[in-house]
Scaffold this active site. Structure first.
Site, PDB file in Angstrom:
ATOM      1  CG  ASP A  80      -2.023   1.025   1.188  1.00  0.00           C
ATOM      2  OD1 ASP A  80      -2.216   1.651   0.122  1.00  0.00           O
ATOM      3  OD2 ASP A  80      -2.691   1.221   2.223  1.00  0.00           O
ATOM      4  CE  LYS A  81      -0.817   7.130  -1.861  1.00  0.00           C
ATOM      5  NZ  LYS A  81      -1.283   8.543  -1.885  1.00  0.00           N
ATOM      6  CG  HIS A  82       0.026   6.987   4.876  1.00  0.00           C
ATOM      7  ND1 HIS A  82      -1.284   6.945   5.286  1.00  0.00           N
ATOM      8  CD2 HIS A  82       0.569   8.084   5.471  1.00  0.00           C
ATOM      9  CE1 HIS A  82      -1.524   7.955   6.101  1.00  0.00           C
ATOM     10  NE2 HIS A  82      -0.410   8.664   6.228  1.00  0.00           N
ATOM     11  CB  SER A  83      -0.279  10.753   0.740  1.00  0.00           C
ATOM     12  OG  SER A  83      -0.234  12.156   0.850  1.00  0.00           O
ATOM     13  CB  THR A 120      -8.357   8.899  -0.141  1.00  0.00           C
ATOM     14  OG1 THR A 120      -7.085   9.478  -0.412  1.00  0.00           O
ATOM     15  CG2 THR A 120      -8.677   7.863  -1.191  1.00  0.00           C
ATOM     16  NE  ARG A 168      -0.119  12.877  18.244  1.00  0.00           N
ATOM     17  CZ  ARG A 168      -0.039  12.410  16.991  1.00  0.00           C
ATOM     18  NH1 ARG A 168      -0.656  11.305  16.643  1.00  0.00           N
ATOM     19  NH2 ARG A 168       0.656  13.043  16.086  1.00  0.00           N
ATOM     20  CB  SER A 183      -0.233   8.335  14.498  1.00  0.00           C
ATOM     21  OG  SER A 183      -1.500   8.511  13.937  1.00  0.00           O
ATOM     22  CE  LYS A 187      -3.529   5.936  11.509  1.00  0.00           C
ATOM     23  NZ  LYS A 187      -3.947   7.320  11.635  1.00  0.00           N
ATOM     24  CE  LYS A 188      -1.634   3.373   5.254  1.00  0.00           C
ATOM     25  NZ  LYS A 188      -2.711   3.085   4.305  1.00  0.00           N
TER      26      LYS A 188
HETATM   27  N1  URA Z   1      -1.790  11.223  10.078  1.00  0.00           N
HETATM   28  C1  URA Z   1      -1.990  10.275  11.000  1.00  0.00           C
HETATM   29  O1  URA Z   1      -2.615   9.257  10.734  1.00  0.00           O
HETATM   30  N2  URA Z   1      -1.488  10.469  12.240  1.00  0.00           N
HETATM   31  C2  URA Z   1      -0.782  11.568  12.577  1.00  0.00           C
HETATM   32  O2  URA Z   1      -0.351  11.668  13.713  1.00  0.00           O
HETATM   33  C3  URA Z   1      -0.584  12.552  11.601  1.00  0.00           C
HETATM   34  C4  URA Z   1      -1.098  12.347  10.344  1.00  0.00           C
END
Ligand code: URA
Length: 436
Positions: A80-83, A120, A168, A183, A187-188
């Site tokens: 996968d990709k995360h931006s 997205t 936060r 963070s 999740k990834k």
């Molecule tokens: N995106 C996230 O999922 N977590 C963060 O702390 C900042 C950006």
């Protein structure tokens, strides 16, 4: 260790042991650690930082706070990709089907827009009928059949992060490199990926507006991900102007549809999308190097297989049967569409990119609080790239608005956000660096 001792240790610059971090994350998840304690530790980490070992321990504990997916039924590499988020960043909409058409499985769990950045998930939800929050069985079925599924964070993935992020957000502790790292990666990792590619945005429309901070975040993300057992690379890419020529929800879907069918492709968007696709294909072991990856990705666009994959994903998640044949028939459109003129001759020399994102939010296309509804139809199209020559009556963008008041306000915001000067600016790179 007592929670207050964990906070004191970090406050005084000490190192936390994995067992202490795990205990804190357990309390974060079950609510036994109070909001005040979570905020205090977040602030202590904000000022004192974390070692890579501590960040890996925090990431793994947050991953394990809920369900952790795995994909034993798939015979393809799962990548996968995360931006880190930007404006006019609709890369995922093209990248997921391109990568899937080339042979990867892409279970893309994405987020909603918050602040000035788009999300997205909001973009996909502008497609009528599209199930952005499917149950696990449907999600797995679509990843298996179409090769990709772009969905929202369902059920119970990394619930510790959900609470941590919420605290936060209201205690000015979001902008901490180890906390952002844990963070994103928790999740990834919970999504069960075999490898990850990161697009770390840098510029005045990004979280990190200076190159040193962006590089620091990219290094932290890659090192912690690798430390947590997930092969990861990162590209640092420019966010000093919107990446696509559109910003909003349905308008970015239309832009992505045009990209996939070949009707129109913004050049900087194409460069970033193909570079990330190449990284994903290399990480998944499907190609020997980035040049081959780029060529494979381009071939999937040109032979229509990426477009077919997108259509299949949309159809199987409940959207229209042949969405790409005529996206405009399905997408909501704004009642007022009018241009915003440059007002003088010259060149587009720069953007306040955050201002462009905030203009979309003010139109109703983004949200100021989690849970707010968004107007999918509004936004901006025809945004000119930096360097474009303009005359007084050249349109710098088309505004898609609900009414004339919104249109007038958006025009004012746009004129402030787009800088026009006498001389052409120096050309700038869109891909700034790579981290592995
Ligand atoms: N995106 C996230 O999922 N977590 C963060 O702390 C900042 C950006």
């Amino acid at each position: 260790m007592l929670t207050q001792e964990i906070i004191r240790t970090k406050r005084d610059g000490g190192k936390l042991e994995p067992a202490d971090i795990a205990a804190f994350v357990r309390g974060l998840t079950d609510g036994s650690v109070t909001e005040g304690q979570v905020a205090a530790l977040a602030m202590a980490i904000f000022f004192q930082g974390m070692s890579r070992e501590e960040a890996v321990a925090l990431t793994l504990s947050m991953r394990d706070s809920g369900e952790v997916l795995s994909w034993p039924e798939l015979d393809r590499p799962v990548v996968d990709k995360h931006s880190t988020g930007g404006v006019g960043d609709n890369v995922s909409l093209m990248l997921a089907p391109i990568a899937a058409a080339c042979g990867l499985a892409v279970p893309m769990i994405s987020g909603r827009g918050l602040g000035h950045t788009g999300g997205t998930l909001d973009k996909m939800e502008s497609i009528p009928g599209y199930t952005a929050m499917p149950d696990n069985a449907l999600f797995r079925r679509v990843v298996g059949s179409a090769g990709c599924a772009i969905i929202g964070q369902t059920g119970n993935l990394a619930p510790a992060d959900k609470r941590f992020y919420g605290i936060r957000d209201v205690t000015a502790t979001v902008e901490s490199v180890p906390l952002i790292t844990a963070s994103i990666l928790s999740k990834k990792l919970a999504a069960g990926l075999g490898a990850l590619v990161l697009d770390v945005k840098c510029g005045n429309g990004a979280f990190m507006d200076n190159p040193d901070r962006a590089l620091e975040l990219a290094r932290s993300l890659v090192e912690v991900a690798v430390g947590a057992g997930m092969p990861t690379t990162a590209l640092v890419t420019d966010m000093n102007q919107p990446l696509a020529s559109a910003a909003g929800n349905a308008v970015e879907v239309t832009n992505a549809a045009d990209f996939l069918t070949g009707a129109a492709r913004d050049s900087r968007l194409q460069e970033v999308t193909l570079a990330l696709a190449a990284e994903m294909l290399v990480s998944g072991g499907l190609v020997a190097g980035p040049d081959e990856g780029r060529a494979r990705a381009l071939a999937a666009l040109e032979d229509g297989s990426a477009a077919e994959t997108f259509d299949r994903m949309v159809r199987e998640l409940g959207g229209p049967k042949d969405f790409l044949a005529d996206p405009g028939r399905h997408l909501d459109s704004a009642p007022v569409v009018a241009d915003c003129l440059a007002g003088r001759d010259g060149y587009v020399t720069g953007y306040d990119t955050r201002g462009i994102g905030l203009c979309v939010v003010a139109l109703g296309g983004g949200r100021t609080r989690p849970g707010d509804p968004v107007d999918h139809a509004v936004g901006l199209t025809g945004l000119l790239p930096i360097g474009a020559r303009v005359e007084k009556d050249t349109a710098i963008a088309l505004v898609h608005a609900r009414d004339d008041n919104q249109l007038a306000a958006a025009r004012d915001q746009l004129r402030l956000a787009v800088r026009i000067g006498d001389a052409p600016p120096k050309p700038s790179q869109v891909i700034l660096s790579r981290q592995d």
